[in-house]
Design an enzyme around this catalytic site. Structure first.
Site, PDB file in Angstrom:
ATOM      1  N   ARG A  80      -1.664   5.455   9.865  1.00  0.00           N
ATOM      2  CA  ARG A  80      -2.884   5.668   9.059  1.00  0.00           C
ATOM      3  C   ARG A  80      -4.070   5.010   9.760  1.00  0.00           C
ATOM      4  O   ARG A  80      -4.688   4.085   9.235  1.00  0.00           O
ATOM      5  CB  ARG A  80      -2.702   5.094   7.654  1.00  0.00           C
ATOM      6  N   GLN A  96      -6.837  10.406  11.416  1.00  0.00           N
ATOM      7  CA  GLN A  96      -7.162  10.862  10.056  1.00  0.00           C
ATOM      8  C   GLN A  96      -7.004  12.364   9.862  1.00  0.00           C
ATOM      9  O   GLN A  96      -6.531  12.820   8.827  1.00  0.00           O
ATOM     10  CB  GLN A  96      -8.586  10.451   9.694  1.00  0.00           C
ATOM     11  N   ASP A 112      -3.413  13.298   9.082  1.00  0.00           N
ATOM     12  CA  ASP A 112      -2.742  12.508   8.041  1.00  0.00           C
ATOM     13  C   ASP A 112      -2.267  13.395   6.886  1.00  0.00           C
ATOM     14  O   ASP A 112      -2.960  13.579   5.882  1.00  0.00           O
ATOM     15  CB  ASP A 112      -3.716  11.420   7.564  1.00  0.00           C
ATOM     16  N   SER A 166      -1.852  11.840   3.344  1.00  0.00           N
ATOM     17  CA  SER A 166      -3.080  11.788   2.546  1.00  0.00           C
ATOM     18  C   SER A 166      -3.459  13.158   2.003  1.00  0.00           C
ATOM     19  O   SER A 166      -3.831  13.281   0.837  1.00  0.00           O
ATOM     20  CB  SER A 166      -4.245  11.243   3.386  1.00  0.00           C
ATOM     21  N   TYR A 186      -0.424  -0.997   3.307  1.00  0.00           N
ATOM     22  CA  TYR A 186       0.518  -0.637   2.244  1.00  0.00           C
ATOM     23  C   TYR A 186       0.803  -1.843   1.352  1.00  0.00           C
ATOM     24  O   TYR A 186       0.495  -2.975   1.714  1.00  0.00           O
ATOM     25  CB  TYR A 186       1.838  -0.145   2.855  1.00  0.00           C
TER      26      TYR A 186
HETATM   27  P1  NAD Z   1       1.405   4.746  -1.227  1.00  0.00           P
HETATM   28  O1  NAD Z   1       1.713   6.163  -1.560  1.00  0.00           O
HETATM   29  O2  NAD Z   1       2.302   4.010  -0.300  1.00  0.00           O
HETATM   30  O3  NAD Z   1       1.365   3.914  -2.613  1.00  0.00           O
HETATM   31  C1  NAD Z   1       0.522   4.302  -3.686  1.00  0.00           C
HETATM   32  C2  NAD Z   1      -0.127   3.087  -4.289  1.00  0.00           C
HETATM   33  O4  NAD Z   1       0.833   2.334  -5.046  1.00  0.00           O
HETATM   34  C3  NAD Z   1      -0.708   2.106  -3.278  1.00  0.00           C
HETATM   35  O5  NAD Z   1      -2.094   1.966  -3.499  1.00  0.00           O
HETATM   36  C4  NAD Z   1       0.049   0.809  -3.546  1.00  0.00           C
HETATM   37  O6  NAD Z   1      -0.745  -0.338  -3.347  1.00  0.00           O
HETATM   38  C5  NAD Z   1       0.419   0.987  -5.000  1.00  0.00           C
HETATM   39  N1  NAD Z   1       1.499   0.111  -5.504  1.00  0.00           N
HETATM   40  C6  NAD Z   1       2.636  -0.280  -4.897  1.00  0.00           C
HETATM   41  N2  NAD Z   1       3.359  -1.077  -5.712  1.00  0.00           N
HETATM   42  C7  NAD Z   1       2.680  -1.173  -6.876  1.00  0.00           C
HETATM   43  C8  NAD Z   1       2.909  -1.854  -8.096  1.00  0.00           C
HETATM   44  N3  NAD Z   1       3.993  -2.600  -8.288  1.00  0.00           N
HETATM   45  N4  NAD Z   1       1.992  -1.721  -9.072  1.00  0.00           N
HETATM   46  C9  NAD Z   1       0.878  -0.979  -8.887  1.00  0.00           C
HETATM   47  N5  NAD Z   1       0.596  -0.320  -7.759  1.00  0.00           N
HETATM   48  C10 NAD Z   1       1.477  -0.415  -6.746  1.00  0.00           C
HETATM   49  O7  NAD Z   1      -0.090   4.569  -0.764  1.00  0.00           O
HETATM   50  P2  NAD Z   1      -1.056   5.587  -0.013  1.00  0.00           P
HETATM   51  O8  NAD Z   1      -1.805   6.369  -1.000  1.00  0.00           O
HETATM   52  O9  NAD Z   1      -0.272   6.319   1.013  1.00  0.00           O
HETATM   53  O10 NAD Z   1      -2.051   4.565   0.663  1.00  0.00           O
HETATM   54  C11 NAD Z   1      -1.538   3.438   1.367  1.00  0.00           C
HETATM   55  C12 NAD Z   1      -2.642   2.721   2.087  1.00  0.00           C
HETATM   56  O11 NAD Z   1      -3.064   3.453   3.213  1.00  0.00           O
HETATM   57  C13 NAD Z   1      -3.885   2.443   1.271  1.00  0.00           C
HETATM   58  O12 NAD Z   1      -4.351   1.169   1.618  1.00  0.00           O
HETATM   59  C14 NAD Z   1      -4.849   3.464   1.756  1.00  0.00           C
HETATM   60  O13 NAD Z   1      -6.211   3.090   1.555  1.00  0.00           O
HETATM   61  C15 NAD Z   1      -4.483   3.500   3.206  1.00  0.00           C
HETATM   62  N6  NAD Z   1      -4.901   4.715   3.883  1.00  0.00           N
HETATM   63  C16 NAD Z   1      -5.615   4.594   5.050  1.00  0.00           C
HETATM   64  C17 NAD Z   1      -6.014   5.729   5.704  1.00  0.00           C
HETATM   65  C18 NAD Z   1      -6.781   5.624   6.988  1.00  0.00           C
HETATM   66  O14 NAD Z   1      -7.361   4.613   7.262  1.00  0.00           O
HETATM   67  N7  NAD Z   1      -6.778   6.643   7.774  1.00  0.00           N
HETATM   68  C19 NAD Z   1      -5.694   6.977   5.213  1.00  0.00           C
HETATM   69  C20 NAD Z   1      -4.960   7.072   4.031  1.00  0.00           C
HETATM   70  C21 NAD Z   1      -4.562   5.910   3.377  1.00  0.00           C
END
Ligand code: NAD
Length: 400
Positions: A123, A128, A131, A134, A227
């Site tokens: 990520r 991006q 991804d 996402s 994460y």
């Molecule tokens: P994910 O699908 O792994 O998880 C979904 C959400 O669940 C996350 O926000 C996580 O913090 C939350 N979570 C986990 N345990 C929990 C709990 N016990 N209670 C409540 N919430 C809980 O996450 P995702 O949507 O794939 O995103 C993961 C990370 O990657 C984020 O920080 C996101 O901003 C980042 N991201 C970065 C980029 C980039 O920079 N290119 C792109 C996409 C996502």
């Protein structure tokens, strides 16, 4: 000889997406690729054979599809019958989820395939456009909010009518990653009052930027790569108390909480559902990794004391046209990167994006974690399906 890209029809039941849409076919052709698409491959996402032909693809039936294939583009992990037909030495790109089915990985390895897992693309900013976690999580979050609006017995927006004033629905979103933020934004647009909770402090600003109220327990559980990590027993207790307090007031709960490589955290036990208002709805987007509610059943809608708990699988297939368009763009950018603009299949194994996504290199397992998983699970006896329990998935669930 041009590099030949092959796009099969997805065989996984209820999967309506297609890996490549006609627009991406034309883009690949401009780079010098040749594209062969299985007849009817785009039907579930409403892309006709004629559109593929007009874009420059050649259509082929399943029987001759894989002839001289260099790259195979897929959405879902391949079924055994597909792996049997893949030419030895070809490159497979798609969601693979090796941790969910070790036998599948073994078969791909035995076929000497080179496999790139879309769920393992890092990520990072440079990746991006590729991804897919996402792009598909965006679809899940949007569709989850719409589904909730459909199933609840209450309006989302506030209404002032001659028949009186209707209070807006309260929506609680648990997990504010990509899917959660999209669910928040969609519910807000429909006029609901939204609260959201996440264990990553960074989520606060993102939640507030889409107009919702952020709930916090004061726990900070940010791990590597942005994460979340799994919570300690004490942190879980704090979390349960906070969720219990807010869930009683909620008309709709959308859960998207996920921890890479772990079963989905159980945020809503049965007793909490019993404390909810009849007529309310829980949409459990984390169903593929075991669900955030202990009453969630994959592929089913369970009703308990008037509360509906929806564990719908393949949400992305409900929006198959746009989900395919987004995924297809991710694949296009990945193939473009891999082949240096269509020039070569001799890719750079030191490149961060390619090395992290590379699962098998001509049958050789590339990552130590995958190697030890394979060695700790000897081949299944005949009749065994090689599946691991729900939640043994590495990476997110965007592909399912
Ligand atoms: P994910 O699908 O792994 O998880 C979904 C959400 O669940 C996350 O926000 C996580 O913090 C939350 N979570 C986990 N345990 C929990 C709990 N016990 N209670 C409540 N919430 C809980 O996450 P995702 O949507 O794939 O995103 C993961 C990370 O990657 C984020 O920080 C996101 O901003 C980042 N991201 C970065 C980029 C980039 O920079 N290119 C792109 C996409 C996502």
């Amino acid at each position: 000889m041009p590099i030949r890209v092959v796009v099969p029809k997805e065989l996984t039941p209820k999967e309506a997406r297609v890996a490549l849409v006609p627009d991406s076919v034309s883009r690949l052709l401009k780079l010098g690729f040749e594209v062969v698409v299985e007849t009817g491959a785009g039907r579930g996402a409403h892309f006709s054979d004629e559109q593929y032909q007009n874009a420059g693809a050649r259509l082929a039936p399943a029987s001759s599809l894989y002839q001289d294939a260099d790259i195979i583009l897929k959405v879902q992990p391949p079924l055994d019958e597909e792996i049997d037909r893949f030419p030895s030495g070809s490159i497979l790109i798609g969601f693979i989820h090796p941790y969910r089915n070790i036998e599948r990985l073994r078969r791909l390895s035995q076929k000497k395939l080179t496999c790139f897992a879309m769920e393992s693309i890092p990520r990072i900013t440079r990746a991006q456009s590729m991804d897919a976690l996402s792009s598909q999580a965006t679809v899940n979050g949007y569709k989850a909010a719409l589904l909730a609006a459909n199933l609840t017995t209450r309006f989302f927006p506030m209404l002032t009518t001659a028949a009186g004033t209707i209070r807006p629905s309260k929506v609680l979103v648990l997990g504010a990653g990509v899917a959660g933020l999209q669910a928040i934004a969609t519910a807000q647009r429909l006029g609901a009052v939204v609260e959201a909770y996440d264990v990553r402090p960074a989520a606060k600003e993102e939640v507030e930027s889409v107009g919702a109220k952020f709930l916090s327990t004061g726990v900070s559980a940010e791990s590597t790569g942005g994460y979340a990590r799994e919570l300690t027993a004490e942190e879980k207790t704090k979390e349960q108390e906070m969720v219990a307090e807010h869930i009683r007031q909620a008309d709709v709960v959308i859960t998207t909480a996920h921890v890479p490589g772990r079963p989905a955290p159980k945020l809503i036990p049965e007793e909490m559902v019993d404390g909810m208002k009849p007529g309310s709805v829980i949409i459990d987007v984390s169903v593929d990794s075991g669900g955030n509610c202990s009453l969630t059943r994959p592929g089913e809608m369970v009703e308990r004391n008037g509360v509906k708990i929806v564990g719908i699988e393949h949400l992305t297939s409900e929006l198959s046209t746009h989900a395919s368009e987004m995924y297809s763009k991710n694949l296009f950018y990945f193939v473009n990167h891999l082949s240096q603009g269509g020039k070569t299949l001799d890719f750079d194994r030191k490149d961060e994006i390619l090395s992290e996504a590379l699962l098998l290199d001509q049958g050789e397992v590339c990552h130590e974690s995958t190697r030890s998983l394979l060695s700790s699970h000897p081949p299944s006896p005949p009749g065994g399906d090689g599946r691991l329990p729900a939640g043994g998935a590495a990476g997110g669930e965007g592909g399912s």
